[in-house]
Design a protein around this motif. Structure first.
Motif, PDB file in Angstrom:
ATOM      1  N   ARG A 177      70.528  75.151  50.955  1.00 55.51           N
ATOM      2  CA  ARG A 177      71.402  76.335  50.988  1.00 55.51           C
ATOM      3  C   ARG A 177      72.456  76.304  49.890  1.00 55.51           C
ATOM      4  NH1 ARG A 177      73.180  76.228  57.345  1.00 55.51           N
ATOM      5  NH2 ARG A 177      71.134  76.646  58.269  1.00 55.51           N
ATOM      6  N   ASN A 178      73.012  75.123  49.679  1.00 60.86           N
ATOM      7  CA  ASN A 178      74.099  75.019  48.701  1.00 60.86           C
ATOM      8  C   ASN A 178      73.607  74.625  47.323  1.00 60.86           C
ATOM      9  OD1 ASN A 178      73.456  72.357  49.107  1.00 60.86           O
ATOM     10  ND2 ASN A 178      75.348  71.850  50.182  1.00 60.86           N
ATOM     11  N   GLY A 179      72.293  74.466  47.173  1.00 63.65           N
ATOM     12  CA  GLY A 179      71.731  74.141  45.870  1.00 63.65           C
ATOM     13  C   GLY A 179      71.860  72.692  45.459  1.00 63.65           C
ATOM     14  N   VAL A 180      72.409  71.861  46.327  1.00 64.88           N
ATOM     15  CA  VAL A 180      72.655  70.469  45.960  1.00 64.88           C
ATOM     16  C   VAL A 180      71.364  69.647  46.020  1.00 64.88           C
ATOM     17  CG1 VAL A 180      73.837  68.355  46.641  1.00 64.88           C
ATOM     18  CG2 VAL A 180      75.072  70.538  46.636  1.00 64.88           C
ATOM     19  N   ASN A 181      70.589  69.850  47.069  1.00 64.63           N
ATOM     20  CA  ASN A 181      69.359  69.069  47.233  1.00 64.63           C
ATOM     21  C   ASN A 181      68.128  69.871  46.853  1.00 64.63           C
ATOM     22  OD1 ASN A 181      70.570  66.724  48.071  1.00 64.63           O
ATOM     23  ND2 ASN A 181      70.493  67.261  50.226  1.00 64.63           N
ATOM     24  N   ARG A 189      57.993  69.162  35.400  1.00 67.77           N
ATOM     25  CA  ARG A 189      57.543  70.356  34.671  1.00 67.77           C
ATOM     26  C   ARG A 189      58.188  71.631  35.220  1.00 67.77           C
ATOM     27  NH1 ARG A 189      52.416  71.961  35.025  1.00 67.77           N
ATOM     28  NH2 ARG A 189      52.065  71.069  37.105  1.00 67.77           N
ATOM     29  N   PHE A 190      58.426  71.672  36.510  1.00 71.91           N
ATOM     30  CA  PHE A 190      58.993  72.866  37.155  1.00 71.91           C
ATOM     31  C   PHE A 190      60.440  72.595  37.552  1.00 71.91           C
ATOM     32  CE2 PHE A 190      54.850  74.860  39.049  1.00 71.91           C
ATOM     33  CZ  PHE A 190      54.251  74.777  37.793  1.00 71.91           C
ATOM     34  N   THR A 191      61.238  73.649  37.529  1.00 68.51           N
ATOM     35  CA  THR A 191      62.630  73.547  37.951  1.00 68.51           C
ATOM     36  C   THR A 191      62.965  74.708  38.873  1.00 68.51           C
ATOM     37  OG1 THR A 191      63.253  72.491  35.863  1.00 68.51           O
ATOM     38  CG2 THR A 191      65.031  73.415  37.212  1.00 68.51           C
ATOM     39  N   ILE A 192      63.438  74.384  40.064  1.00 69.13           N
ATOM     40  CA  ILE A 192      63.894  75.408  40.993  1.00 69.13           C
ATOM     41  C   ILE A 192      65.413  75.512  40.903  1.00 69.13           C
ATOM     42  CG2 ILE A 192      64.061  73.813  42.957  1.00 69.13           C
ATOM     43  CD1 ILE A 192      63.164  76.127  44.768  1.00 69.13           C
ATOM     44  N   SER A 193      65.920  76.718  40.997  1.00 66.29           N
ATOM     45  CA  SER A 193      67.369  76.928  40.984  1.00 66.29           C
ATOM     46  C   SER A 193      67.676  78.182  41.790  1.00 66.29           C
ATOM     47  CB  SER A 193      67.888  77.063  39.554  1.00 66.29           C
ATOM     48  OG  SER A 193      67.300  78.193  38.913  1.00 66.29           O
ATOM     49  N   ARG A 194      68.935  78.336  42.102  1.00 72.84           N
ATOM     50  CA  ARG A 194      69.344  79.521  42.860  1.00 72.84           C
ATOM     51  C   ARG A 194      70.690  80.015  42.363  1.00 72.84           C
ATOM     52  NH1 ARG A 194      69.313  78.144  48.905  1.00 72.84           N
ATOM     53  NH2 ARG A 194      70.281  80.213  49.098  1.00 72.84           N
ATOM     54  N   ASP A 195      70.875  81.295  42.500  1.00 74.74           N
ATOM     55  CA  ASP A 195      72.153  81.927  42.183  1.00 74.74           C
ATOM     56  C   ASP A 195      72.570  82.684  43.438  1.00 74.74           C
ATOM     57  OD1 ASP A 195      74.242  83.541  41.336  1.00 74.74           O
ATOM     58  OD2 ASP A 195      73.378  83.884  39.360  1.00 74.74           O
ATOM     59  N   ASN A 196      73.472  82.110  44.194  1.00 77.24           N
ATOM     60  CA  ASN A 196      73.888  82.719  45.458  1.00 77.24           C
ATOM     61  C   ASN A 196      74.666  84.021  45.235  1.00 77.24           C
ATOM     62  OD1 ASN A 196      72.580  80.715  46.827  1.00 77.24           O
ATOM     63  ND2 ASN A 196      74.438  79.693  47.561  1.00 77.24           N
ATOM     64  N   GLY A 197      75.222  84.178  44.051  1.00 74.56           N
ATOM     65  CA  GLY A 197      75.918  85.420  43.751  1.00 74.56           C
ATOM     66  C   GLY A 197      74.963  86.576  43.505  1.00 74.56           C
ATOM     67  N   LYS A 198      73.725  86.240  43.083  1.00 74.33           N
ATOM     68  CA  LYS A 198      72.718  87.264  42.808  1.00 74.33           C
ATOM     69  C   LYS A 198      71.629  87.307  43.867  1.00 74.33           C
ATOM     70  CE  LYS A 198      73.304  87.207  37.788  1.00 74.33           C
ATOM     71  NZ  LYS A 198      72.646  87.019  36.464  1.00 74.33           N
ATOM     72  N   TYR A 226      64.939  80.964  41.606  1.00 72.19           N
ATOM     73  CA  TYR A 226      64.091  80.968  40.424  1.00 72.19           C
ATOM     74  C   TYR A 226      63.160  79.749  40.433  1.00 72.19           C
ATOM     75  CZ  TYR A 226      67.860  84.044  38.851  1.00 72.19           C
ATOM     76  OH  TYR A 226      68.801  85.050  38.759  1.00 72.19           O
ATOM     77  N   LEU A 227      62.060  79.891  39.716  1.00 75.51           N
ATOM     78  CA  LEU A 227      61.182  78.757  39.471  1.00 75.51           C
ATOM     79  C   LEU A 227      60.791  78.801  38.004  1.00 75.51           C
ATOM     80  CD1 LEU A 227      59.735  76.339  40.838  1.00 75.51           C
ATOM     81  CD2 LEU A 227      57.709  77.803  40.977  1.00 75.51           C
ATOM     82  N   GLN A 228      61.371  77.896  37.238  1.00 73.67           N
ATOM     83  CA  GLN A 228      61.019  77.770  35.833  1.00 73.67           C
ATOM     84  C   GLN A 228      59.836  76.824  35.732  1.00 73.67           C
ATOM     85  OE1 GLN A 228      62.307  79.248  32.977  1.00 73.67           O
ATOM     86  NE2 GLN A 228      60.612  78.222  31.936  1.00 73.67           N
ATOM     87  N   MET A 229      58.755  77.289  35.121  1.00 71.34           N
ATOM     88  CA  MET A 229      57.524  76.511  35.045  1.00 71.34           C
ATOM     89  C   MET A 229      57.183  76.250  33.586  1.00 71.34           C
ATOM     90  SD  MET A 229      55.328  78.509  37.966  1.00 71.34           S
ATOM     91  CE  MET A 229      55.389  80.053  37.072  1.00 71.34           C
ATOM     92  N   ASN A 230      57.154  74.993  33.215  1.00 71.58           N
ATOM     93  CA  ASN A 230      56.834  74.592  31.844  1.00 71.58           C
ATOM     94  C   ASN A 230      55.554  73.758  31.824  1.00 71.58           C
ATOM     95  OD1 ASN A 230      59.273  75.793  30.982  1.00 71.58           O
ATOM     96  ND2 ASN A 230      60.391  73.880  31.283  1.00 71.58           N
TER      97      ASN A 230
END
Length: 128
Positions: free
Chosen positions: A53-57, A67-76, A80-84
């Motif tokens: 929920r807080n993006g920490v874990n 290769r992949f990176t998950i992130s979140r923007d709680n303000g928006k 996201y899932l960035q896949m390389n």
């Protein structure tokens, strides 16, 4: 009720990159742990990445780690899932999912049965 809408899928060459987005509505986004899953043709749905929920874990499956990176923007209200470095084994329908029952702000659950809201899915096809 939580509504999830994914975007960003498509066709990409092997070695390329894509970024998926998932916009959530209907519930306070910061109260949701979020996950990405995928399902290839003829295979079971599998966990790809999850974020607390807080993006920490954050957790990743071994097949995408590094290769992949998950992130979140709680303000928006978006995850996201960035896949390389995509390869043919990444070809699948990708689903965004929300977990409303996570025990606390730091937990990330890996099982699909823990997620009670799902997006419609977006196709990723990696051509070799």
């Amino acid at each position: 009720q939580v509504q999830l809408v994914e975007s960003g899928g498509g066709l990409v060459q092997a070695g390329g990159s894509l970024r998926l987005s998932c916009a959530a509505s209907g519930r306070t986004f910061s109260a949701l742990a979020m996950g990405w899953f995928r399902q290839a043709l003829g295979k079971e749905r599998e966990f790809v990445a999850g974020i607390s929920r807080n993006g920490v874990n954050i957790n990743y499956s071994d097949s995408v780690k590094g290769r992949f990176t998950i992130s979140r923007d709680n303000g928006k209200n978006t995850v996201y899932l960035q896949m390389n470095s995509l390869n043919s084994e990444d070809t699948a329908v990708y689903y965004c999912a929300a977990d409303t029952g996570t025990p606390g702000n730091y937990a990330v659950r890996l099982a699909a049965k823990s997620y009670n809201y799902w997006g419609q899915g977006t196709q990723i096809t990696v051509s070799s």
